[in-house]
Design an enzyme around this catalytic site. Structure first.
Site, PDB file in Angstrom:
ATOM      1  N   SER A 203       7.096 -25.748   0.912  1.00 19.94           N
ATOM      2  CA  SER A 203       5.966 -25.803   1.836  1.00 19.94           C
ATOM      3  C   SER A 203       6.386 -26.421   3.172  1.00 19.94           C
ATOM      4  O   SER A 203       7.292 -25.908   3.832  1.00 19.94           O
ATOM      5  CB  SER A 203       4.802 -26.549   1.183  1.00 19.94           C
TER       6      SER A 203
ATOM      7  N   ASP B 217      -0.626 -16.932  -1.958  1.00 16.42           N
ATOM      8  CA  ASP B 217      -0.327 -18.064  -1.085  1.00 16.42           C
ATOM      9  C   ASP B 217      -0.772 -17.756   0.343  1.00 16.42           C
ATOM     10  O   ASP B 217      -0.555 -16.644   0.845  1.00 16.42           O
ATOM     11  CB  ASP B 217       1.187 -18.335  -1.118  1.00 16.42           C
TER      12      ASP B 217
ATOM     13  N   HIS C 119      -0.062 -21.156  -3.871  1.00 20.75           N
ATOM     14  CA  HIS C 119       0.723 -22.223  -3.251  1.00 20.75           C
ATOM     15  C   HIS C 119       0.885 -23.386  -4.237  1.00 20.75           C
ATOM     16  O   HIS C 119      -0.048 -23.748  -4.957  1.00 20.75           O
ATOM     17  CB  HIS C 119       0.000 -22.707  -1.991  1.00 20.75           C
TER      18      HIS C 119
END
Length: 614
Positions: free
Chosen positions: A472, A552, A582
């Site tokens: 991320s 995501d 995610h």
């Protein structure tokens, strides 16, 4: 979509210049088969310099949906060194297997591919993928539905079909043929008695072995290729986002042991791939048992069911375990975390992890905390060593929107990488926004990379086996850091990016952009040190493993970055998990799909590092 009468006129009677590639080769109008299907012969689907033109025969049913007939690509057997699209094993010919597939409403493309003595592996499997792309590009011409394509292989052809459908390593190979903008993804694979674990086979051959003459087909397959037996084993590439697979094998098979298909079916089931396994009587090619019609019908029924619900590009529903997890977290009023002020979000993150997705334990030899000198004081690090000795060192940068996260929040992820990929993992606890906005966190990561490389001998590593990893926001920092190291000529063996943020210019990044970049965020977002996809060149970057879920919010950005890497010639293993969201790398304790995905990515990293020593 052409009308039936129009299809009867589809032909290319005159040759074109060789510079036209496949369009240079003439072909006649179709003839009608015994069941009314249209049959085109010797359609050239790829032209590779130095090789004969690659051809396929195409059979299209007379009755087909308005959107076209779904496509089955038939991949013949022959021990990788014999065979042709025109010749099927007697047992299959006598039972009219291909005719039954066409009668069920499928178009069938019978493909020739380069045999192992003609061109080293992976030429043959790249040819199969080229045929898939060509058929998609010509779908409207021939009355096909290019969104629904299956591979059907038998014996060595099943091995190639499985690799063509499963093996993402092939994406790093130069593509064969034309229509390279078309997808090679298939929605299903039918595997009839194909080898799946070549490392466990001493000398696999194909049907009617007495006809194959002298020479071991397995030895010819391995000759002149850089792929090892493990690399050539489809079971190694089973992935949760792969095509549905039907596996059929005769339990008395003396050429390809039935254990090969049992192993594959087990791996597919564990990865939660849509799978059907059929074990029947019979030897190789089901010889000695009257089961071919039944196996054919079962295979067709599987394809009908799968292709009715799968089309190229169709979204898959969110993994139910992940959906349940997110619903339970949302019910607390404390999630999504970044909706709260930073201090509150950090406290809530500890509670969410403890109560909803505690990390899975992974065996490591030691966990050691320390500090290194940073640009604004000491930077905390945590070093996790695998049980087995290794010379690989991974710098791991945690995610959390640049606002939350620390050594504890991602210790489980780092331990997984250490244990599964076989590396010493150094976590870095960089400064967080908004208290310390950009470039504070990046500066700390730079300092950590410099320290790790300066102390790599103490860590037990090889400077040439250094990897940068992150998830991320940490994936963003890792990508930027890798670019900077590459620009300075510092050797980096690879980068390992989990759902990385690579372009902060979009609307979806507005909230975190404000906290991470401050009031000048809109201007800074156009800087490659913030949005690494904007770098002037990516050509110097190392081989890269990327994982992303199709649900995501960073999905499009991640695919854009992977495409930019490939366009620059960087080898990329891109894993797209159609049911995941995610953060899945942290969800292994609650979601089998997330667990399988995380494990697969770590094994990808292990293979990348293993190959880097060759």
């Amino acid at each position: 979509m052409p009308e039936p009468a129009d299809l009867l006129a589809v032909a290319r009677p005159e040759p074109g210049p060789l510079s036209d590639g496949t369009a240079a080769f003439p072909f006649a109008p179709p003839v009608r088969g015994a069941d009314g299907e249209l049959r085109w012969e010797a359609l050239v689907y790829a032209v590779e310099p130095g090789y004969r033109p690659l051809m396929l025969d195409l059979w299209v049913p007379e009755q087909r949906p308005a959107e076209g007939a779904p496509v089955v690509v038939w991949v013949h057997g022959g021990g990788w060194v014999h065979g042709s699209r025109r010749r099927r094993a007697p047992h299959l010919h006598q039972n009219r297997v291909v005719e039954r597939i066409v009668a069920a409403g499928f178009a069938v493309a019978l493909v020739d591919y380069r045999l192992a003595a003609e061109a080293p592996f992976p030429a043959g499997v790249l040819d199969v993928q080229a045929a898939v792309r060509w058929l998609r590009a010509q779908a409207e011409v021939f009355g096909l539905d290019g969104s629904r394509v299956a591979l059907w292989g038998e014996s060595a052809g099943a091995h190639l079909a499985l690799l063509a459908g499963l093996c993402r390593r092939l994406e790093a190979e130069p593509p064969v043929g034309e229509a390279t903008d078309r997808s090679t993804e298939v929605q299903a694979v039918v595997d009839w008695y194909g080898p799946s674990d070549l490392a466990a086979m001493s000398s696999p051959v194909d049907a009617e072995s007495e006809e194959l003459g002298e020479g071991d087909p397995f030895a010819i397959l391995l000759r002149d290729t850089t792929w090892s037996r493990d690399d050539l084993s489809p079971v190694r590439y089973v992935r949760p986002d792969g095509p549905a697979v039907f596996v059929a094998h005769g339990k008395d098979d003396q050429l390809v042991p039935v254990a090969q298909s049992r192993l594959l079916a087990e791996a597919l089931t564990e990865a939660r791939v849509e799978t059907e396994y059929l074990e029947t009587a019979g030897d190789h090619v089901f010889v000695g048992a009257p089961v071919v019609p039944e196996v054919t019908d079962r295979s067709i029924a599987f394809l009908r069911r799968v292709l009715a619900g799968r089309r190229l590009g169709d979204p898959r529903p969110l993994d139910p375990h992940t959906a349940d997890l997110e619903a339970r977290m949302a019910a607390t009023g404390m999630w999504p975390l970044l909706d709260a002020p930073p201090a509150v979000a950090r406290e809530r993150g500890v509670v969410m992890r403890r109560d909803f997705y505690p990390p899975r334990p992974f065996p490591v030899a030691s966990v050691t905390d320390g500090v290194l000198p940073g640009p604004a004081g000491d930077v905390r690090i945590r070093v996790q060593r695998p049980v087995q000795p290794t010379d690989v060192t991974v710098l791991y940068v945690h995610g959390g929107g640049w606002v939350i996260g620390d050594l504890d929040s991602h210790q489980g992820s780092a331990a997984r990488i250490a244990a599964t990929a076989g590396a010493v993992v150094v976590q870095v606890d960089y400064r967080l926004a908004p208290e310390d906005p950009y470039p504070a966190g990046l500066d700390d990561c730079r300092a950590a990379a410099r320290w790790v490389l300066e102390h790599v001998d103490e860590l037990g590593g090889d400077p040439a086996r250094f990897v940068v990893a992150g998830d991320s926001a940490g994936g963003n920092l890792a990508a930027v850091l890798t670019q900077e190291l590459a620009d300075r000529g510092t050797p980096v063996a690879g980068q390992f990016l989990l759902y990385p943020g690579t372009d902060l210019r979009g609307d979806t990044s507005a909230d975190v952009r404000l906290q991470y970049l401050g009031p000048d965020g809109d201007a800074l977002a156009g800087d490659p040190r913030v949005s690494p996809v904007l770098a002037p060149t990516l050509a110097a970057l190392p081989p890269t493993v990327i994982g992303i879920g199709a649900h995501d919010f960073l999905y499009a950005d991640t695919l854009e970055y992977a495409a930019a890497l490939r366009a620059a010639g960087v080898p990329v293993v891109l894993r797209v998990f159609p049911t995941l969201d995610h953060g899945f790398f942290s969800y292994g304790s609650v979601s089998p799909a997330a667990e399988a995905a995380a494990d697969l990515l770590c094994r990808d990293l292990h293979r990348l590092l293993h190959r880097s020593t060759a």
